[in-house]
Design a protein around this motif. Structure first.
Motif, PDB file in Angstrom:
ATOM      1  N   ASN A  41       0.845  -1.196   0.000  1.00 23.77           N
ATOM      2  CA  ASN A  41       0.000   0.000   0.000  1.00 23.77           C
ATOM      3  C   ASN A  41       0.879   1.244   0.000  1.00 23.77           C
ATOM      4  OD1 ASN A  41      -2.973  -1.016   0.669  1.00 23.77           O
ATOM      5  ND2 ASN A  41      -1.530  -2.197   1.923  1.00 23.77           N
ATOM      6  N   PHE A  42       0.529   2.196  -0.836  1.00 21.16           N
ATOM      7  CA  PHE A  42       1.167   3.518  -0.861  1.00 21.16           C
ATOM      8  C   PHE A  42       0.066   4.554  -0.621  1.00 21.16           C
ATOM      9  CE2 PHE A  42       2.250   7.412  -3.208  1.00 21.16           C
ATOM     10  CZ  PHE A  42       3.412   7.772  -2.523  1.00 21.16           C
ATOM     11  N   ASN A  43       0.161   5.304   0.497  1.00 19.98           N
ATOM     12  CA  ASN A  43      -0.914   6.201   0.924  1.00 19.98           C
ATOM     13  C   ASN A  43      -0.453   7.646   0.940  1.00 19.98           C
ATOM     14  OD1 ASN A  43      -2.798   4.099   1.440  1.00 19.98           O
ATOM     15  ND2 ASN A  43      -1.729   3.679   3.382  1.00 19.98           N
ATOM     16  N   PHE A  44      -1.383   8.528   0.625  1.00 22.50           N
ATOM     17  CA  PHE A  44      -1.181   9.977   0.724  1.00 22.50           C
ATOM     18  C   PHE A  44      -2.396  10.515   1.471  1.00 22.50           C
ATOM     19  CE2 PHE A  44      -1.294  14.361  -0.853  1.00 22.50           C
ATOM     20  CZ  PHE A  44       0.031  14.736  -0.680  1.00 22.50           C
ATOM     21  N   ASP A  45      -2.211  10.921   2.759  1.00 24.37           N
ATOM     22  CA  ASP A  45      -3.320  11.285   3.646  1.00 24.37           C
ATOM     23  C   ASP A  45      -3.377  12.792   3.842  1.00 24.37           C
ATOM     24  OD1 ASP A  45      -4.003   8.597   4.073  1.00 24.37           O
ATOM     25  OD2 ASP A  45      -2.416   8.422   5.585  1.00 24.37           O
ATOM     26  N   LEU A  46      -4.601  13.296   3.949  1.00 27.61           N
ATOM     27  CA  LEU A  46      -4.860  14.728   4.161  1.00 27.61           C
ATOM     28  C   LEU A  46      -5.731  14.896   5.392  1.00 27.61           C
ATOM     29  CD1 LEU A  46      -5.270  17.781   3.388  1.00 27.61           C
ATOM     30  CD2 LEU A  46      -7.204  17.001   1.981  1.00 27.61           C
ATOM     31  N   SER A  47      -5.364  15.851   6.232  1.00 29.96           N
ATOM     32  CA  SER A  47      -6.179  16.194   7.403  1.00 29.96           C
ATOM     33  C   SER A  47      -6.161  17.705   7.567  1.00 29.96           C
ATOM     34  CB  SER A  47      -5.634  15.510   8.664  1.00 29.96           C
ATOM     35  OG  SER A  47      -6.386  15.901   9.789  1.00 29.96           O
ATOM     36  N   TRP A  48      -7.349  18.287   7.724  1.00 31.34           N
ATOM     37  CA  TRP A  48      -7.420  19.753   7.787  1.00 31.34           C
ATOM     38  C   TRP A  48      -8.644  20.176   8.574  1.00 31.34           C
ATOM     39  CZ3 TRP A  48      -9.321  23.350   3.335  1.00 31.34           C
ATOM     40  CH2 TRP A  48      -9.112  24.687   3.708  1.00 31.34           C
ATOM     41  N   GLU A  49      -8.402  20.932   9.647  1.00 29.10           N
ATOM     42  CA  GLU A  49      -9.508  21.528  10.392  1.00 29.10           C
ATOM     43  C   GLU A  49      -9.788  22.909   9.822  1.00 29.10           C
ATOM     44  OE1 GLU A  49     -10.645  23.241  14.858  1.00 29.10           O
ATOM     45  OE2 GLU A  49      -8.905  21.936  14.616  1.00 29.10           O
ATOM     46  N   VAL A  50     -10.980  23.091   9.319  1.00 25.06           N
ATOM     47  CA  VAL A  50     -11.359  24.375   8.733  1.00 25.06           C
ATOM     48  C   VAL A  50     -11.568  25.376   9.863  1.00 25.06           C
ATOM     49  CG1 VAL A  50     -12.991  25.592   7.272  1.00 25.06           C
ATOM     50  CG2 VAL A  50     -12.444  23.197   6.795  1.00 25.06           C
ATOM     51  N   ASP A  51     -10.798  26.460   9.817  1.00 22.14           N
ATOM     52  CA  ASP A  51     -10.908  27.480  10.875  1.00 22.14           C
ATOM     53  C   ASP A  51     -12.117  28.370  10.590  1.00 22.14           C
ATOM     54  OD1 ASP A  51     -10.278  28.858  13.160  1.00 22.14           O
ATOM     55  OD2 ASP A  51      -8.752  30.106  12.213  1.00 22.14           O
ATOM     56  N   LEU A  52     -13.316  27.762  10.739  1.00 24.78           N
ATOM     57  CA  LEU A  52     -14.544  28.452  10.355  1.00 24.78           C
ATOM     58  C   LEU A  52     -14.819  29.673  11.215  1.00 24.78           C
ATOM     59  CD1 LEU A  52     -16.974  28.310   8.447  1.00 24.78           C
ATOM     60  CD2 LEU A  52     -18.142  26.901  10.177  1.00 24.78           C
ATOM     61  N   TRP A  53     -14.512  29.595  12.501  1.00 26.30           N
ATOM     62  CA  TRP A  53     -14.837  30.677  13.432  1.00 26.30           C
ATOM     63  C   TRP A  53     -13.622  31.524  13.803  1.00 26.30           C
ATOM     64  CZ3 TRP A  53     -19.746  30.157  12.904  1.00 26.30           C
ATOM     65  CH2 TRP A  53     -20.338  28.894  12.843  1.00 26.30           C
ATOM     66  N   GLY A  54     -12.460  31.175  13.297  1.00 24.15           N
ATOM     67  CA  GLY A  54     -11.260  31.950  13.617  1.00 24.15           C
ATOM     68  C   GLY A  54     -10.608  31.565  14.927  1.00 24.15           C
ATOM     69  N   ARG A  55     -10.935  30.390  15.496  1.00 23.51           N
ATOM     70  CA  ARG A  55     -10.349  29.986  16.768  1.00 23.51           C
ATOM     71  C   ARG A  55      -8.844  29.756  16.645  1.00 23.51           C
ATOM     72  NH1 ARG A  55      -8.765  25.518  19.421  1.00 23.51           N
ATOM     73  NH2 ARG A  55      -9.091  24.281  17.529  1.00 23.51           N
ATOM     74  N   VAL A  56      -8.456  29.030  15.597  1.00 19.29           N
ATOM     75  CA  VAL A  56      -7.019  28.771  15.399  1.00 19.29           C
ATOM     76  C   VAL A  56      -6.272  30.077  15.138  1.00 19.29           C
ATOM     77  CG1 VAL A  56      -5.332  27.523  14.011  1.00 19.29           C
ATOM     78  CG2 VAL A  56      -7.531  26.469  14.540  1.00 19.29           C
TER      79      VAL A  56
END
Length: 480
Positions: A137-152
């Protein structure tokens, strides 16, 4: 087939916008100074009330030059380059910058890639036939929290305010270091002059004692000679003790100055040749806007700003959070070389919407905690501002009194030295006894010693004034 390219185009545009934001953020990292809150500055008096002076509102740095000593300027620069405490403070600024970059990284998607291989074996049928299988298996993973409210973003901006605070603490440390170098250099000169004065006085006292001893040996002593000899010996012993005390302080001050300059404290530094005379008068009318350039006050303000943003981020923790996850890769059970065959491509994409429901009151407790910390930092800011005004007012008032004190001691020293000469002449003529001579010598020594101490205190107070103002009288305040 069309959804995947469209998704990646959206991701690319979002990354581009965030990248531009990070570029602008790097500019913020290079501009660390901020102005004091207008709501607090507005309550401050517009003029310093103590003394008769006023500093123009465009004064900032370069105060060491006011003492007119190239040697002092060189010592301050050496300390700024080599002092270890200052280096540690600068390291904390760099640490704060890296924490800000780490916090800013949470606004970007996270990409990971990897290769996984497994080998399995099964037993099948009544004959227990062995069946082996290889998986690649060759994997390319994406993870992203959308800063919808500007908390980050709030957390990232709070870290930037911490950078501002640490940078201003570094400036405060530099200013304090320069002040300590100047004061210690002045103390070394004053101790050296006090030692010379004590030795001169000790020489005179020993001369008086030799005269009395000669008088006793010649048989010219009277009823008062024993008392005079005892008083002279006591004065000599006291002067010898004072000399040892001053020499100890002189040696300690030299070692302190060497430590401040980053040298080994060997006690061999030369320092200044004499106490500088400050010809520069304080300009008339110190505007309170100078308060805005004090680095410790700017640091306190930055901590308040950071606390406000952290409080906003805590409140936004109650809102829903959106996270996007994706996966793309290839899988094969054939030879390892087929792993990169595009026909084996597998991909998936999804999003998660979460909202905290119950955490035992943790989130609301964090909000209340951040709110209390913000209130404490606001109180610290106000106390820092009040302390700044007290230090300036005290230094201004003290300068006026010290000028008068030095002038009075100069007159006293002149008269005391004149009276010492007269009493010595009259003693040699037999018109006064030795007790009168000893008393005149003591007064002359005390007045000269007090004059040296007052001159030192005047210089120390002028340094305190520069530190309280956050700089000199000439350079303009940088507009925020």
């Amino acid at each position: 087939r069309e959804a995947l390219p469209r998704f990646f185009r959206i991701i690319f545009l979002r990354c581009l916008l965030i990248g531009l934001g990070l570029i602008s953020q790097s500019c913020v990292l290079n501009n660390l100074e901020k102005s004091a809150p207008a709501s607090m500055v507005g309550d401050l008096p517009s003029r310093w009330t103590a003394g008769s002076a006023t500093i123009p509102s465009d004064a900032v740095s370069g105060w060491v030059d006011d003492f007119g000593s190239k040697k002092l300027t060189a010592l301050v620069r050496e300390a700024a380059l080599n002092n270890f405490d200052l280096s540690a403070t600068l390291s904390r600024v760099l640490q704060a910058e890296e924490r800000a970059r780490i916090a800013g990284a949470d606004r970007l998607p996270s990409f990971t890639t990897g290769v996984r291989t497994t080998r399995s074996q099964n037993l099948r049928g009544a004959a227990f036939q062995t069946v082996r299988a290889n998986n690649f298996n060759f994997n390319f993973d994406l993870s992203w929290e959308v800063d919808l409210w500007g908390r980050v973003k709030n957390l990232r901006d709070a870290e930037l305010d911490q950078v501002t605070g640490e940078a201003n603490l570094y400036e405060a440390a530099r200013l304090s270091l320069a002040g300590n170098v100047a004061k210690t250099a002045f103390e070394i000169v004053e101790s050296r002059q006090q030692i010379a004065l004590i030795r001169s006085n000790l020489s005179s006292l020993r001369t008086n004692l030799d005269i009395l001893d000669s008088k006793l040996e010649a048989g010219d002593a009277d009823d008062r000679t024993a008392l005079e000899i005892s008083l002279s010996r006591a004065d000599v012993a006291r002067a010898e003790s004072n000399l040892l005390v001053e020499q100890r302080q002189y040696d300690a001050a030299k070692r302190v100055l060497e430590t401040l300059a980053g040298r080994y404290p060997s006690g061999t530094i030369e320092g200044l040749s004499s106490l500088p005379r400050v010809e520069r008068k304080i300009p008339g009318g110190l505007p309170s806007e100078l308060l805005q350039r004090r680095p410790d006050l700017l640091a306190a303000e930055a901590r308040v700003d950071a606390a406000l943003k952290e409080l906003a981020a805590s409140r936004k923790s109650l809102l829903p959070a959106i996270a996007i996850t994706g996966n793309a890769g290839t899988a094969t059970t054939d030879d390892f070389g087929d792993l990169f065959n595009i026909q084996n491509l597998v991909w998936s994409i999804g999003q998660n919407l979460t909202r905290p429901v119950y955490q035992g009151g943790r989130i609301k407790a964090n909000i209340r905690l951040d709110d209390e910390e913000k209130d404490a930092l606001v109180a610290i800011y106000a106390e820092t501002a009040l302390t700044a005004f007290r230090e300036v007012e005290t230094a201004l008032a003290a300068e006026k009194h010290l000028i008068g004190q030095v002038a009075a001691l100069e007159r006293a020293s002149t008269e005391a030295k004149r009276s010492e000469g007269l009493s010595r002449s009259q003693y040699e003529q037999g018109l006064v006894d030795i007790i009168t001579l000893l008393e005149s010598q003591r007064r002359s020594f005390d007045s000269q010693s007090a004059l040296l101490a007052a001159r030192l205190e005047f210089l120390r107070n002028r340094v305190d004034l520069y530190l309280a103002l956050g700089g000199d009288f000439d350079h303009a305040i940088v507009e925020k």
